[in-house]
Design a protein around this motif. Structure first.
Motif, PDB file in Angstrom:
ATOM      1  N   VAL C   9      -4.763  50.431  17.791  1.00  0.00           N
ATOM      2  CA  VAL C   9      -4.821  50.198  19.234  1.00  0.00           C
ATOM      3  C   VAL C   9      -5.141  48.722  19.445  1.00  0.00           C
ATOM      4  O   VAL C   9      -6.146  48.232  18.918  1.00  0.00           O
ATOM      5  CB  VAL C   9      -5.914  51.059  19.904  1.00  0.00           C
ATOM      6  CG1 VAL C   9      -6.004  50.741  21.402  1.00  0.00           C
ATOM      7  CG2 VAL C   9      -5.672  52.542  19.678  1.00  0.00           C
ATOM      8  N   THR C  10      -4.296  47.989  20.155  1.00  0.00           N
ATOM      9  CA  THR C  10      -4.610  46.584  20.442  1.00  0.00           C
ATOM     10  C   THR C  10      -5.089  46.439  21.881  1.00  0.00           C
ATOM     11  O   THR C  10      -4.700  47.213  22.762  1.00  0.00           O
ATOM     12  CB  THR C  10      -3.405  45.647  20.231  1.00  0.00           C
ATOM     13  OG1 THR C  10      -2.509  45.757  21.344  1.00  0.00           O
ATOM     14  CG2 THR C  10      -2.668  45.930  18.934  1.00  0.00           C
ATOM     15  N   LEU C  11      -5.928  45.434  22.087  1.00  0.00           N
ATOM     16  CA  LEU C  11      -6.474  45.150  23.416  1.00  0.00           C
ATOM     17  C   LEU C  11      -6.135  43.711  23.816  1.00  0.00           C
ATOM     18  O   LEU C  11      -6.359  42.780  23.040  1.00  0.00           O
ATOM     19  CB  LEU C  11      -7.992  45.311  23.422  1.00  0.00           C
ATOM     20  CG  LEU C  11      -8.558  46.650  22.954  1.00  0.00           C
ATOM     21  CD1 LEU C  11     -10.083  46.624  23.057  1.00  0.00           C
ATOM     22  CD2 LEU C  11      -7.992  47.810  23.750  1.00  0.00           C
ATOM     23  N   LEU C  12      -5.628  43.550  25.015  1.00  0.00           N
ATOM     24  CA  LEU C  12      -5.264  42.226  25.548  1.00  0.00           C
ATOM     25  C   LEU C  12      -5.737  42.188  26.992  1.00  0.00           C
ATOM     26  O   LEU C  12      -5.244  42.941  27.825  1.00  0.00           O
ATOM     27  CB  LEU C  12      -3.742  42.057  25.452  1.00  0.00           C
ATOM     28  CG  LEU C  12      -3.067  40.857  26.095  1.00  0.00           C
ATOM     29  CD1 LEU C  12      -3.661  39.542  25.624  1.00  0.00           C
ATOM     30  CD2 LEU C  12      -1.572  40.873  25.790  1.00  0.00           C
ATOM     31  N   THR C  13      -6.744  41.354  27.270  1.00  0.00           N
ATOM     32  CA  THR C  13      -7.346  41.356  28.605  1.00  0.00           C
ATOM     33  C   THR C  13      -7.707  39.935  29.044  1.00  0.00           C
ATOM     34  O   THR C  13      -7.629  38.987  28.263  1.00  0.00           O
ATOM     35  CB  THR C  13      -8.655  42.193  28.640  1.00  0.00           C
ATOM     36  OG1 THR C  13      -9.713  41.432  28.044  1.00  0.00           O
ATOM     37  CG2 THR C  13      -8.523  43.519  27.925  1.00  0.00           C
ATOM     38  N   ASP C  14      -8.186  39.866  30.290  1.00  0.00           N
ATOM     39  CA  ASP C  14      -8.792  38.628  30.798  1.00  0.00           C
ATOM     40  C   ASP C  14     -10.306  38.806  30.951  1.00  0.00           C
ATOM     41  O   ASP C  14     -10.929  38.131  31.762  1.00  0.00           O
ATOM     42  CB  ASP C  14      -8.147  38.220  32.139  1.00  0.00           C
ATOM     43  CG  ASP C  14      -8.341  39.261  33.241  1.00  0.00           C
ATOM     44  OD1 ASP C  14      -8.871  40.359  32.970  1.00  0.00           O
ATOM     45  OD2 ASP C  14      -7.953  38.975  34.389  1.00  0.00           O
ATOM     46  N   PHE C  15     -10.891  39.676  30.141  1.00  0.00           N
ATOM     47  CA  PHE C  15     -12.308  40.046  30.299  1.00  0.00           C
ATOM     48  C   PHE C  15     -13.276  39.014  29.722  1.00  0.00           C
ATOM     49  O   PHE C  15     -14.485  39.110  29.938  1.00  0.00           O
ATOM     50  CB  PHE C  15     -12.595  41.385  29.619  1.00  0.00           C
ATOM     51  CG  PHE C  15     -12.007  42.578  30.312  1.00  0.00           C
ATOM     52  CD1 PHE C  15     -11.479  42.485  31.593  1.00  0.00           C
ATOM     53  CD2 PHE C  15     -11.988  43.808  29.673  1.00  0.00           C
ATOM     54  CE1 PHE C  15     -10.943  43.610  32.220  1.00  0.00           C
ATOM     55  CE2 PHE C  15     -11.455  44.932  30.300  1.00  0.00           C
ATOM     56  CZ  PHE C  15     -10.928  44.832  31.576  1.00  0.00           C
ATOM     57  N   GLY C  16     -12.778  38.044  28.965  1.00  0.00           N
ATOM     58  CA  GLY C  16     -13.683  37.112  28.303  1.00  0.00           C
ATOM     59  C   GLY C  16     -14.458  37.792  27.192  1.00  0.00           C
ATOM     60  O   GLY C  16     -14.228  38.976  26.888  1.00  0.00           O
ATOM     61  N   LEU C  17     -15.361  37.037  26.590  1.00  0.00           N
ATOM     62  CA  LEU C  17     -16.076  37.542  25.412  1.00  0.00           C
ATOM     63  C   LEU C  17     -17.579  37.608  25.612  1.00  0.00           C
ATOM     64  O   LEU C  17     -18.307  37.977  24.721  1.00  0.00           O
ATOM     65  CB  LEU C  17     -15.756  36.649  24.200  1.00  0.00           C
ATOM     66  CG  LEU C  17     -14.305  36.723  23.751  1.00  0.00           C
ATOM     67  CD1 LEU C  17     -14.006  35.633  22.740  1.00  0.00           C
ATOM     68  CD2 LEU C  17     -13.993  38.091  23.157  1.00  0.00           C
ATOM     69  N   GLN C  18     -18.075  37.232  26.807  1.00  0.00           N
ATOM     70  CA  GLN C  18     -19.536  37.207  26.962  1.00  0.00           C
ATOM     71  C   GLN C  18     -20.089  38.468  27.591  1.00  0.00           C
ATOM     72  O   GLN C  18     -21.312  38.622  27.633  1.00  0.00           O
ATOM     73  CB  GLN C  18     -19.989  35.965  27.741  1.00  0.00           C
ATOM     74  CG  GLN C  18     -19.736  36.012  29.224  1.00  0.00           C
ATOM     75  CD  GLN C  18     -18.495  35.194  29.579  1.00  0.00           C
ATOM     76  OE1 GLN C  18     -17.448  35.318  28.924  1.00  0.00           O
ATOM     77  NE2 GLN C  18     -18.589  34.391  30.596  1.00  0.00           N
TER      78      GLN C  18
END
Lengths: 273, 273, 273
Positions: C9-18
């Motif tokens: 399962v791959t994840l691609l978001t604009d959620f950032g890492l913090q």
């Protein structure tokens, strides 16, 4: 497909992503427990921000499978007298320093036991004084993931450190005063008003009855989501962590409203609209 | 719990985290070796910083299980005559360009063999000239993880590139001159004085006998950890990578002392205190 | 070694890492499908940049094993009328909002079916209105990874949203006008000229016959890789995603040439050199 429970170990630190620190912890874990599934929560907690780590852990640990081992290393007192501990909750383990980083866990879990980690054969041999993440917390987490019981790892303690999170306070009959707890990646402002509190103060129809004031901006009523207001407009809603949040639809509320962690937020009870 | 050795593959690059580069390597690896456990060391090595990558790899590779495959792609010469290689150490594999990025490995490992990767059927079909991470190094790593012996992948070479790391030098009878090798996330300064050198120069009680001078700040004696000095004070200690480090307790030494990689650090032998 | 297909399962978001956002999705996935191998593509898509996410997904999804589930959450309209969908391609699944983020997939895949996700028992119970990544897309992805057929999850739709990517246009007989699609970590400029287009316009020897003009810099001919020009010189080449790119050897083209996404790029047909 065979459903086999891989033991999950999560990592939450202020180590950043440019150094070898996080990878060193993972190497240690895979050496002891090759079956582990290691998941990063975040490593971008601001350096030494114990409160920020406690908030982030509290927002997410319950999403993980039963008996996930959550390792938290935000540890300005590493190598001093502060104790390394393991916390046993209702269905999760927590490993890290006894500096208050598990305070939200202590609030949320119905039942906890805390052990001071004293059995050094579960540590890396000759642990350093500056990197307990690699030398104490990672190996302990890996042994927990392999099924060692916490009772074999140390001695129960009762005087562990609990930090108090600021709670909203009533200012007068119609106004409650809280603060911004956290600013997320999008600049959304997470406050310390939770949905239960709003219900108890304002009643079940609190979404309609409350005004939110932050940095001189007044927002009438709560919406379900950002997109219920025009682009660029401020909006208040109950966020995914269960707290009142303020955002700008497709904008950055922290920048636009010049708000940051600690900024005051008021709730005004507004029966007339 | 069944203990089954999953083959571990680590990735260390200057690719950053905002592009598809790292994920492309992982996709290639999982296609060839679905059992692999791929671990990021870091992808935030500054672009083209071969020395920085060599330092980071040296600080962490030994934490991983035996026969972990370490892929390092900091590769400004991609697609030119520089050779793709696999290095076989005592208990680890290393895959990457022959540009000196494995120099610390060559120093540390008791025994190495180096192969120039020439067998193109272990590469991605029609490799690009600009992304050998995806097209050569990732597939080779995955085949190693599946158990293919390096001897089948290329030809032994002896003339691989070793970079010289700067070593501290004596300035006069009482002073040794070194440099800052690395600044970590916390602003801690990692120097090129290692504990063995300090012992040989200063004797077993070097912690008590040495003064550290960096950017006009003089620190007397080494401590075990940050918290042994007051908050905001500078402190010297042997860090978790085995080198002398300088920090500010709960502060940022690089910013406060205006030091960076390459800044000079002196050790003064001080028998009187 | 047993070769067992772990579902990826791959994840691609604009959620950032913090924040806790990405980890919350992973917790949900591992709860439903403990066998899953979850891979981050990136979480640093600029907030709300649907086009950027579409480009990044298009550059990498085909590297992953058959029937990988690709979850894309760049979702400014979360909680509004925009539909959650699953896209079934030739050999991959895609899960996310129907806002055009799969436009490159629609262009590339020979055959697609799109389902509006309506069967709420595959969602998290009581989904929030602001975090469908955790509450809808992650659980649906996990059920796909466990083998549930998309046909059981919703109803087929035909009117899904396709965004048009800008294509290069002829300006006169000898000049084609395109743009910079993406600036990568190294400052390399990825344009919207693909190799197939260059071949059709310029013929098989397009590498020799074209001049590239970007931000008043003229580059004659295409090279295979950066290192074929001196350090600090601009260079044009077909990049690893199949598009014409402009770089500075061991430098940063975006900074040096003051180019960014959207900057115009011209190709001049130059038969004489």
């Amino acid at each position: 497909m065979v459903e086999r429970r891989l033991p999950v170990v999560t990592l939450l630190t202020d180590f950043g992503l440019q150094d070898y620190f996080v990878a060193a912890m993972k190497g240690v874990i895979y050496n002891i427990c090759p079956e582990a599934c290691v998941v990063d929560i975040t490593h971008l907690i601001p350096p030494h921000d114990v409160i920020g780590a406690a908030f982030t852990l509290g927002a997410v640990y319950h999403e993980f499978p039963r008996w996930t081992v959550h390792v938290v290393v935000v540890d300005p007192g590493v190598g001093t007298a502060r104790r390394p501990i393991v916390v046993v909750g209702d269905q999760h383990y927590f490993v890290g320093p006894d500096n208050g980083v598990f305070s939200v866990v202590y609030e949320r879990e119905p039942y906890i036991r805390v052990y001071h980690l004293t059995e050094e054969h579960f540590f890396r041999s000759t642990p350093s004084a500056t990197f307990h993440g690699r030398d104490i917390f990672a190996p302990v987490a890996a042994w927990l993931a392999r099924g060692v019981e916490p009772v074999h790892m140390g001695v129960p303690v009762e005087d562990f450190i609990r930090l108090k999170f600021p709670k909203p306070v009533p200012k007068d009959a119609n106004v409650y005063q809280g603060i911004v707890l956290h600013v997320d990646r999008f600049g959304n402002l997470v406050t310390n008003f939770d949905a239960a509190l709003l219900t108890s103060v304002l009643g079940e129809d609190f979404r309609r009855r409350c005004q939110v004031i932050v940095a001189q901006t007044r927002i009438s009523g709560l919406r379900r989501t950002f997109g219920e207001v025009p682009r660029g407009e401020p909006v208040a809603y109950i966020g995914s962590a269960g707290f009142l949040e303020v955002a700008i639809n497709q904008g950055n509320a922290a920048q636009t409203l010049k708000a940051t962690r600690g900024t005051e937020v008021s709730i005004v009870v507004a029966p007339e609209f």
